[in-house]
Motif scaffolding. Structure first.
Motif, PDB file in Angstrom:
ATOM      1  N   ASP A 138      48.486  45.699  51.920  1.00 49.37           N
ATOM      2  CA  ASP A 138      47.174  45.054  51.946  1.00 49.37           C
ATOM      3  C   ASP A 138      46.329  45.320  50.691  1.00 49.37           C
ATOM      4  OD1 ASP A 138      46.667  47.688  52.353  1.00 49.37           O
ATOM      5  OD2 ASP A 138      45.227  47.393  53.981  1.00 49.37           O
ATOM      6  N   ARG A 139      46.935  45.758  49.624  1.00 48.41           N
ATOM      7  CA  ARG A 139      46.187  45.941  48.381  1.00 48.41           C
ATOM      8  C   ARG A 139      46.797  45.030  47.324  1.00 48.41           C
ATOM      9  NH1 ARG A 139      41.718  49.491  48.442  1.00 48.41           N
ATOM     10  NH2 ARG A 139      42.060  51.002  50.089  1.00 48.41           N
ATOM     11  N   GLY A 140      45.945  44.317  46.626  1.00 46.09           N
ATOM     12  CA  GLY A 140      46.440  43.379  45.632  1.00 46.09           C
ATOM     13  C   GLY A 140      45.809  43.600  44.279  1.00 46.09           C
ATOM     14  N   SER A 141      45.907  42.578  43.460  1.00 43.58           N
ATOM     15  CA  SER A 141      45.389  42.703  42.101  1.00 43.58           C
ATOM     16  C   SER A 141      43.882  42.956  42.102  1.00 43.58           C
ATOM     17  CB  SER A 141      45.712  41.436  41.308  1.00 43.58           C
ATOM     18  OG  SER A 141      45.246  40.297  42.003  1.00 43.58           O
ATOM     19  N   GLY A 142      43.210  42.541  43.169  1.00 46.13           N
ATOM     20  CA  GLY A 142      41.784  42.813  43.285  1.00 46.13           C
ATOM     21  C   GLY A 142      41.481  44.293  43.365  1.00 46.13           C
ATOM     22  N   SER A 143      42.446  45.074  43.814  1.00 48.48           N
ATOM     23  CA  SER A 143      42.257  46.524  43.911  1.00 48.48           C
ATOM     24  C   SER A 143      42.871  47.255  42.727  1.00 48.48           C
ATOM     25  CB  SER A 143      42.901  47.044  45.202  1.00 48.48           C
ATOM     26  OG  SER A 143      42.379  46.379  46.317  1.00 48.48           O
ATOM     27  N   GLY A 144      43.341  46.494  41.762  1.00 50.58           N
ATOM     28  CA  GLY A 144      43.913  47.131  40.574  1.00 50.58           C
ATOM     29  C   GLY A 144      45.416  47.272  40.606  1.00 50.58           C
ATOM     30  N   VAL A 145      46.052  46.695  41.602  1.00 48.50           N
ATOM     31  CA  VAL A 145      47.508  46.805  41.694  1.00 48.50           C
ATOM     32  C   VAL A 145      48.136  45.819  40.709  1.00 48.50           C
ATOM     33  CG1 VAL A 145      49.508  46.626  43.207  1.00 48.50           C
ATOM     34  CG2 VAL A 145      47.341  47.471  44.097  1.00 48.50           C
ATOM     35  N   MET A 146      49.180  46.282  40.035  1.00 49.56           N
ATOM     36  CA  MET A 146      49.878  45.419  39.084  1.00 49.56           C
ATOM     37  C   MET A 146      51.367  45.448  39.378  1.00 49.56           C
ATOM     38  SD  MET A 146      47.893  46.572  35.661  1.00 49.56           S
ATOM     39  CE  MET A 146      48.894  45.620  34.555  1.00 49.56           C
ATOM     40  N   ARG A 147      52.024  44.396  38.936  1.00 44.52           N
ATOM     41  CA  ARG A 147      53.470  44.324  39.093  1.00 44.52           C
ATOM     42  C   ARG A 147      54.132  45.496  38.355  1.00 44.52           C
ATOM     43  NH1 ARG A 147      57.428  39.696  36.636  1.00 44.52           N
ATOM     44  NH2 ARG A 147      59.308  40.393  37.665  1.00 44.52           N
ATOM     45  N   GLY A 148      55.110  46.102  38.988  1.00 41.91           N
ATOM     46  CA  GLY A 148      55.826  47.205  38.358  1.00 41.91           C
ATOM     47  C   GLY A 148      55.328  48.574  38.764  1.00 41.91           C
ATOM     48  N   MET A 149      54.251  48.638  39.529  1.00 44.21           N
ATOM     49  CA  MET A 149      53.734  49.947  39.926  1.00 44.21           C
ATOM     50  C   MET A 149      54.619  50.568  40.998  1.00 44.21           C
ATOM     51  SD  MET A 149      49.637  49.481  40.003  1.00 44.21           S
ATOM     52  CE  MET A 149      48.695  49.553  38.491  1.00 44.21           C
ATOM     53  N   ALA A 150      54.691  51.876  40.981  1.00 46.17           N
ATOM     54  CA  ALA A 150      55.533  52.591  41.943  1.00 46.17           C
ATOM     55  C   ALA A 150      54.788  52.763  43.261  1.00 46.17           C
ATOM     56  CB  ALA A 150      55.909  53.944  41.380  1.00 46.17           C
ATOM     57  N   VAL A 151      55.557  52.780  44.347  1.00 48.20           N
ATOM     58  CA  VAL A 151      54.991  52.975  45.686  1.00 48.20           C
ATOM     59  C   VAL A 151      55.688  54.179  46.298  1.00 48.20           C
ATOM     60  CG1 VAL A 151      54.589  51.922  47.921  1.00 48.20           C
ATOM     61  CG2 VAL A 151      54.568  50.511  45.880  1.00 48.20           C
ATOM     62  N   VAL A 152      54.905  55.135  46.763  1.00 51.46           N
ATOM     63  CA  VAL A 152      55.473  56.384  47.265  1.00 51.46           C
ATOM     64  C   VAL A 152      54.797  56.796  48.568  1.00 51.46           C
ATOM     65  CG1 VAL A 152      55.942  57.182  44.918  1.00 51.46           C
ATOM     66  CG2 VAL A 152      53.821  57.840  46.023  1.00 51.46           C
ATOM     67  N   THR A 153      55.361  57.801  49.197  1.00 53.74           N
ATOM     68  CA  THR A 153      54.714  58.522  50.295  1.00 53.74           C
ATOM     69  C   THR A 153      54.932  60.006  50.012  1.00 53.74           C
ATOM     70  OG1 THR A 153      56.658  58.673  51.693  1.00 53.74           O
ATOM     71  CG2 THR A 153      55.318  56.691  51.939  1.00 53.74           C
ATOM     72  N   PRO A 154      54.304  60.866  50.759  1.00 51.67           N
ATOM     73  CA  PRO A 154      54.559  62.293  50.546  1.00 51.67           C
ATOM     74  C   PRO A 154      56.030  62.651  50.756  1.00 51.67           C
ATOM     75  CG  PRO A 154      52.595  61.999  51.841  1.00 51.67           C
ATOM     76  CD  PRO A 154      53.194  60.642  51.694  1.00 51.67           C
ATOM     77  N   ASP A 155      56.740  61.859  51.537  1.00 48.70           N
ATOM     78  CA  ASP A 155      58.140  62.172  51.800  1.00 48.70           C
ATOM     79  C   ASP A 155      59.057  61.765  50.653  1.00 48.70           C
ATOM     80  OD1 ASP A 155      57.483  63.190  54.202  1.00 48.70           O
ATOM     81  OD2 ASP A 155      57.857  61.352  55.311  1.00 48.70           O
ATOM     82  N   GLY A 156      58.676  60.763  49.894  1.00 51.24           N
ATOM     83  CA  GLY A 156      59.539  60.309  48.812  1.00 51.24           C
ATOM     84  C   GLY A 156      59.126  58.935  48.335  1.00 51.24           C
ATOM     85  N   ILE A 157      59.894  58.440  47.347  1.00 49.07           N
ATOM     86  CA  ILE A 157      59.541  57.131  46.805  1.00 49.07           C
ATOM     87  C   ILE A 157      59.909  56.038  47.815  1.00 49.07           C
ATOM     88  CG2 ILE A 157      59.803  57.920  44.443  1.00 49.07           C
ATOM     89  CD1 ILE A 157      62.436  56.372  44.314  1.00 49.07           C
TER      90      ILE A 157
END
Lengths: 427, 177
Positions: A138-157
């Motif tokens: 639910d976060r898009g370019s309006g929130s500063g997200v760009m293509r190629g950014m990494a997505v993680v959790t505390p458990d791992g990528i």
């Protein structure tokens, strides 16, 4: 001509529509570019509805859970008030802490302890198509997200952003066959390329046969791919076998161990981290009970409070006792005044215990071979037989912790452990 | 549900009654089908096999009995599905355009109110959809997807069963004459 077109109108329209879409596909494949506008329209039309649905679902589930929890808490509180006021306060406090330690809290803790700048996001949908390994957040370019950014959790990528739209982003999960990331093993620092396989396990390619990697060893991001900063956990090796030219390594991705997570963090600004030296720890940690306060207080009036504590504490207690015997108050005497006579120090027992006036400190522990104080003789790795080991489930107030008032920080830490933060490696 | 005297084949196209739908039905049902595929598997992963957009395309194409209308519904739903997936735009669009066209063509010759026909057509079009998409992935994208015929057969059967139930529900949204 007109008659011909009328007669074959349907097939003509079909061919035109198919041809137009073929051109569309060809343009995208040839230029390796997307026709972004159509996707933006569709995503903008679909994701708001998905967000509303997610909001309704979350609200409904939350209401039911909160109601049930509140109901239970009230009933329990009534019983506890009848039993004991102190227990009621303690129990309510701990329950609140446990409730507070939800996923968002865990993510927040992770955010705090990780140098990278992150943005919390919620998964709101899977991409269309069978066996899809792509999700929408639910976060898009309006929130500063760009293509190629990494997505993680505390458990791992978890994956990487493959498209950012104004209100949502598309994230390719690490088990997608098109996914790849640079990884490095924890012990032997062997580098490889993590690839999705469309199955719950991922492959690590290009690890030479002569390199030593063992089952159970952890892989971390190496930072070579310029997407994931170095030092984020990837997963543990499940199988290693020799292949043709390279080893065949299968890794269980820790970030999506139980399917796509509901809450994730998008790395807005990644910072490389050190890969931890210590092996991945998933075992519960035993916390030794605090030293017996009553014993210390009982010995205090005799001036031999050094029964417990470090050697320096014990020495300090001896000197304090000597000073008091000679009527000296430390920190008060003027320059040139007579100091206490420290040549008449009382003799000490092995282990630093002072024999006179310290009966409470001479228990069975002091009668050991070395006379070491050793509070309940418990090592951090090995709890005593009488104490149940602490597990990583939400705490039910282990006996060791009941002996003393727990600070909010302690409770919060244990609650976060229960919420899953410590599943990941130490950062 | 009305059956045409137990017959499956229609002797002429006029025998088949063209179903009409309100505009909101034509808009909301495909959108709901796409949302179903996007949202529901997130919480009920075992429902990921349901090709709801395909079933909706097949239904509208069969009931409208109009090839142009069927192919347009298929193209729009397919492009929307493309937009929400990582494949290039047009992949699902082409497949579903053809599904819509052929479904409408079949709908003019068969009694599509018959449950067995609906079951059979849902199964056939699911297989057609999967195989054509597999071919296009190989031919247009140079991918090497697995040819999982046995899996598709099972999923086709399950989708056909769901399709039959879905069509029964969608029948209630038809405009009455």
């Amino acid at each position: 001509m007109e008659g011909f077109l009328n007669r074959y109108r349907n097939i003509t329209v079909l061919l035109l529509v198919i041809f137009a879409q073929l051109v569309l596909v060809a343009v995208q494949v040839k230029n390796d570019q997307d026709v972004r506008m159509i996707r933006v329209w569709t995503v903008s039309a679909v994701t708001p509805v998905a967000r509303i649905l997610e909001g309704l679902r979350g609200g409904g589930v939350g209401f039911v859970r909160n109601y049930i929890t509140l109901h239970d808490t009230n009933a329990e509180n009534r019983r506890l008030v009848e039993e004991n006021g102190r227990l009621k306060l303690e129990n309510t406090f701990l329950k609140n802490e446990v409730n507070r330690a939800d996923r968002a809290k865990a993510l927040e803790m992770f955010q705090t302890h990780t140098p990278s700048k992150m943005l919390a996001a919620t998964v709101i949908g899977m991409a269309a198509g069978a066996n899809s390994k792509v999700v929408f957040v639910d976060r898009g370019s309006g929130s500063g997200v760009m293509r190629g950014m990494a997505v993680v959790t505390p458990d791992g990528i978890v994956g990487k952003v493959i498209a950012a739209y104004p209100t949502a982003s598309e994230v390719m999960l690490i088990d997608d066959p098109d996914f790849a990331a640079g990884v490095m093993s924890q012990k032997s620092q062997v580098r490889g390329t993590l690839k999705g396989d469309g199955t719950p396990l991922c492959r690590v390619d290009y690890v030479p046969l002569e390199e030593k990697v063992a089952v159970g060893e952890w892989f971390y991001t190496s930072g070579d791919d310029r997407v994931f900063p170095q030092g984020f956990p990837v997963g543990a090796i499940k199988a290693v076998r020799p292949g043709t030219g390279f080893q065949e390594i299968l890794v269980a991705p820790s970030g999506i161990e139980h399917g796509p997570p509901e809450d994730v963090l998008i790395l807005i600004q990644g910072v490389h981290q050190e890969i931890p030296d210590t092996p991945q720890v998933n075992q519960p940690i035993y916390i030794a009970p605090p030293p017996p306060i009553a014993t210390t207080q009982a010995t205090a009036p005799t001036g031999t409070t050094g029964a417990t504590g470090t050697d320096a504490d014990k020495l300090r207690a001896i000197y304090k006792a000597v000073g008091e015997e000679q009527g000296h108050t430390y920190g008060v005497g003027e320059v040139g005044s007579k100091p206490p006579d420290f040549t008449k120090l009382p003799s000490t027992q092995p282990g630093g215990r002072v024999p006179p006036g310290a009966p409470a400190s001479r228990g069975p522990a002091a009668a050991g071979p070395a006379g070491a104080p050793a509070p309940t003789a418990v090592s951090p790795q090995r709890p005593p037989a009488t104490e149940p080991p602490q597990t990583d489930r939400p705490p039910d107030l282990p006996p060791a912790k009941k002996q003393t008032a727990e600070t909010p920080a302690d409770a919060s830490r244990r609650a976060n452990q229960a919420a899953g933060v410590p599943k990941g490696p130490p950062h | 549900m009305s059956y045409s005297g137990g017959r499956i084949l229609l002797s002429s196209q006029r025998e088949g009654q063209v179903s009409r739908f309100r505009a909101w039905v034509l808009l909301v049902v495909p959108l709901a089908a796409i949302l179903f595929q996007v949202y529901v598997p997130l919480f009920f992963g075992f429902l990921g096999f349901v090709e709801m957009p395909l079933l909706v395309v097949v239904y509208f194409a069969l009931m409208r009995r109009n090839q142009v209308s069927g192919m347009l519904v298929g193209a729009l739903v397919g492009l929307a599905q493309d937009s929400l997936s990582k494949v290039p735009l047009g992949m699902y669009g082409i497949v579903k355009t053809l599904v819509g066209y052929f479904a409408a063509s079949v709908g003019m010759r068969l009694d599509v109110d018959h449950n067995f026909i609906r079951l059979l057509l849902s199964f056939v079009f699911f297989m057609f959809h999967q195989i054509l998409f597999w071919v296009m992935e190989r031919a247009l994208l140079s991918h090497q997807p697995a040819f999982e015929l046995q899996r598709w057969l099972v999923l086709g059967l399950l989708n056909a069963l769901i399709g039959a139930a879905l069509f029964h529900f969608l029948d209630k949204l038809r405009e009455t004459a």
